[in-house]
Design a protein around this motif. Structure first.
Motif, mmCIF file in Angstrom:
data_model
loop_
_atom_site.group_PDB
_atom_site.id
_atom_site.type_symbol
_atom_site.label_atom_id
_atom_site.label_comp_id
_atom_site.label_asym_id
_atom_site.label_seq_id
_atom_site.Cartn_x
_atom_site.Cartn_y
_atom_site.Cartn_z
ATOM 1 N N ARG A 1 0.827 -1.199 0.000
ATOM 2 C CA ARG A 1 0.000 0.000 0.000
ATOM 3 C C ARG A 1 0.865 1.253 0.000
ATOM 4 N N ASN A 2 0.425 2.234 -0.776
ATOM 5 C CA ASN A 2 1.176 3.481 -0.903
ATOM 6 C C ASN A 2 0.793 4.491 0.173
ATOM 7 N N THR A 3 -0.243 4.184 0.947
ATOM 8 C CA THR A 3 -0.688 5.095 2.010
ATOM 9 C C THR A 3 -0.783 4.326 3.323
ATOM 10 N N ASN A 4 -0.570 5.046 4.417
ATOM 11 C CA ASN A 4 -0.717 4.429 5.731
ATOM 12 C C ASN A 4 -2.111 4.713 6.284
ATOM 13 N N ASP A 5 -2.383 4.202 7.481
ATOM 14 C CA ASP A 5 -3.715 4.357 8.076
ATOM 15 C C ASP A 5 -4.055 5.831 8.319
ATOM 16 N N ARG A 6 -3.080 6.603 8.734
ATOM 17 C CA ARG A 6 -3.332 8.024 8.999
ATOM 18 C C ARG A 6 -3.726 8.756 7.723
ATOM 19 N N GLU A 7 -3.042 8.463 6.626
ATOM 20 C CA GLU A 7 -3.371 9.114 5.350
ATOM 21 C C GLU A 7 -4.717 8.625 4.820
ATOM 22 N N ASP A 8 -5.035 7.350 5.049
ATOM 23 C CA ASP A 8 -6.344 6.846 4.626
ATOM 24 C C ASP A 8 -7.463 7.583 5.349
ATOM 25 N N ARG A 9 -7.274 7.823 6.649
ATOM 26 C CA ARG A 9 -8.288 8.556 7.408
ATOM 27 C C ARG A 9 -8.416 9.991 6.910
ATOM 28 N N ALA A 10 -7.287 10.600 6.536
ATOM 29 C CA ALA A 10 -7.330 11.971 6.021
ATOM 30 C C ALA A 10 -8.089 12.036 4.699
ATOM 31 N N ILE A 11 -7.878 11.039 3.848
ATOM 32 C CA ILE A 11 -8.596 11.001 2.567
ATOM 33 C C ILE A 11 -10.099 10.888 2.806
ATOM 34 N N ARG A 12 -10.487 10.009 3.713
ATOM 35 C CA ARG A 12 -11.909 9.838 3.999
ATOM 36 C C ARG A 12 -12.501 11.099 4.629
ATOM 37 N N ARG A 13 -11.735 11.753 5.478
ATOM 38 C CA ARG A 13 -12.234 12.954 6.146
ATOM 39 C C ARG A 13 -12.495 14.075 5.141
ATOM 40 N N VAL A 14 -11.599 14.242 4.182
ATOM 41 C CA VAL A 14 -11.787 15.298 3.181
ATOM 42 C C VAL A 14 -13.015 15.003 2.323
ATOM 43 N N ALA A 15 -13.171 13.737 1.905
ATOM 44 C CA ALA A 15 -14.280 13.383 1.017
ATOM 45 C C ALA A 15 -15.627 13.493 1.718
ATOM 46 N N THR A 16 -15.682 13.148 3.005
ATOM 47 C CA THR A 16 -16.952 13.210 3.729
ATOM 48 C C THR A 16 -17.310 14.628 4.171
ATOM 49 N N SER A 17 -16.308 15.449 4.456
ATOM 50 C CA SER A 17 -16.585 16.825 4.878
ATOM 51 C C SER A 17 -16.947 17.720 3.696
ATOM 52 N N HIS B 1 6.723 12.052 -0.897
ATOM 53 C CA HIS B 1 7.087 11.541 -2.205
ATOM 54 C C HIS B 1 7.119 10.007 -2.181
ATOM 55 N N PRO B 2 6.422 9.356 -3.131
ATOM 56 C CA PRO B 2 5.584 9.997 -4.145
ATOM 57 C C PRO B 2 4.203 10.335 -3.590
ATOM 58 N N VAL B 3 3.572 11.341 -4.183
ATOM 59 C CA VAL B 3 2.206 11.706 -3.790
ATOM 60 C C VAL B 3 1.260 10.638 -4.311
ATOM 61 N N PRO B 4 0.331 10.141 -3.482
ATOM 62 C CA PRO B 4 -0.613 9.112 -3.958
ATOM 63 C C PRO B 4 -1.342 9.568 -5.218
ATOM 64 N N SER B 5 -1.453 8.668 -6.148
ATOM 65 C CA SER B 5 -2.125 8.997 -7.409
ATOM 66 C C SER B 5 -3.629 9.129 -7.180
ATOM 67 N N ARG B 6 -4.310 9.681 -8.172
ATOM 68 C CA ARG B 6 -5.763 9.828 -8.068
ATOM 69 C C ARG B 6 -6.448 8.463 -8.019
ATOM 70 N N GLU B 7 -5.898 7.497 -8.738
ATOM 71 C CA GLU B 7 -6.489 6.163 -8.723
ATOM 72 C C GLU B 7 -6.337 5.528 -7.335
ATOM 73 N N THR B 8 -5.214 5.776 -6.662
ATOM 74 C CA THR B 8 -5.027 5.276 -5.296
ATOM 75 C C THR B 8 -6.056 5.894 -4.356
ATOM 76 N N ARG C 1 -9.377 4.305 -4.899
ATOM 77 C CA ARG C 1 -9.476 2.984 -4.282
ATOM 78 C C ARG C 1 -9.684 3.077 -2.772
ATOM 79 N N ARG C 2 -8.995 4.016 -2.113
ATOM 80 C CA ARG C 2 -9.153 4.169 -0.665
ATOM 81 C C ARG C 2 -10.593 4.558 -0.314
ATOM 82 N N LEU C 3 -11.187 5.390 -1.129
ATOM 83 C CA LEU C 3 -12.573 5.785 -0.880
ATOM 84 C C LEU C 3 -13.538 4.646 -1.186
#
Length: 266
Positions: free
Chosen positions: A115-131, A149-156, A159-161
């Motif tokens: 995985r290119n993202t950790n749990d903390r970054e996954d939570r941040a992605i979900r928080r932005v999308a839900t807010s 680096h590298p910044v997670p791609s849009r496809e990543t 997938r997290r969402l």
């Protein structure tokens, strides 16, 4: 009905250059819609759309695997088991073959890609999308630190969402109804819930619609879970467009239709 009119307008090339020409095309498209299409609309009134069955595309559960083994030992064929469980014959055959050769029916797990993202970054992605449900993938991507680096791609990010049930969908569009409008619609529902096609044949539907020379591309999307389509947080209200166009009124019944009337000053 309006969708069929709009669909016919998009098939006319080249586009109308003036409102007079555009109005004539709208009127012609309204008059050539087959009456059979209107009858089909009335016939579909009492029907409730069924949810599409996608069970055959899902992974077998441990319980389903046990059912397959039990029925194969009872002498059932692969085809009969597949039809009974809503699965393909090949899925049943592979499950039985694994039981014969390995003595178990546990699904093999794969190592997968790191995985290119950790749990903390996954939570941040979900928080932005839900807010902010209307935010884009590019906007979510910009929330990551420039030093990352590298910044997670849009496809990543997509997938997290998707992992938490958030998918990009078009928002439900509606007219801004007043409380009186909502109450009138609620009062109408109990009386028409049990109507047959014969009852609907005695009803006349009328509505107005605006056809604009500049089309609305409806590209705004929202991140939401299944079943949240009618949630006010994920609805984009639409008003009558200011661009050049014509607003028309029409009525349909089981066996006839009215002439289109142009609403002036709209």
């Amino acid at each position: 009905m309006w969708f069929m009119v709009a669909q016919r307008l998009t098939q006319i090339i080249p586009p109308a250059a003036a409102l007079d020409q555009f109005w004539k095309r709208v009127e012609a498209a309204w008059s050539v819609v087959p009456q059979k299409h209107i009858e089909n609309l009335f016939q579909s009134m009492p029907r409730i759309p069924l949810r599409r069955n996608r069970r055959q595309y899902e992974q077998l559960t441990d319980f389903d695997r046990g059912r397959i083994i039990g029925r194969r030992e009872a002498g059932w064929s692969n085809r009969r088991i597949g039809r009974h469980l809503g699965r393909s014959d090949m899925v049943v055959a592979r499950c039985w073959q694994q039981w014969i050769t390995e003595g178990r029916v546990i699904r093999r797990g794969g190592s997968g890609r790191p995985r290119n993202t950790n749990d903390r970054e996954d939570r941040a992605i979900r928080r932005v999308a839900t807010s902010a449900p209307t935010t884009s993938l590019a906007s979510i991507q910009r929330h990551f630190s420039p030093s990352r680096h590298p910044v997670p791609s849009r496809e990543t990010i997509r997938r997290r969402l998707t992992e938490v049930g958030l998918r990009s969908r078009r928002p439900l569009r509606r007219l801004p109804l007043t409380p009186h409008h909502r109450q009138c619609r609620l009062d109408f529902l109990p009386t028409s819930a049990t109507w047959s096609v014969t009852d609907w044949r005695r009803v006349i539907f009328s509505d107005e619609s605006r056809f604009s020379l500049s089309a609305d591309d409806h590209r705004t999307r929202v991140w939401r879970r299944t079943g949240q389509r009618s949630d006010p947080a994920f609805i984009v209200e639409r008003h009558t467009a200011i661009s050049q166009g014509v607003t028309v009124w029409g009525a349909i019944s089981w066996d006839t239709r009215s002439s289109l009337v142009v609403l002036q000053g709209t």
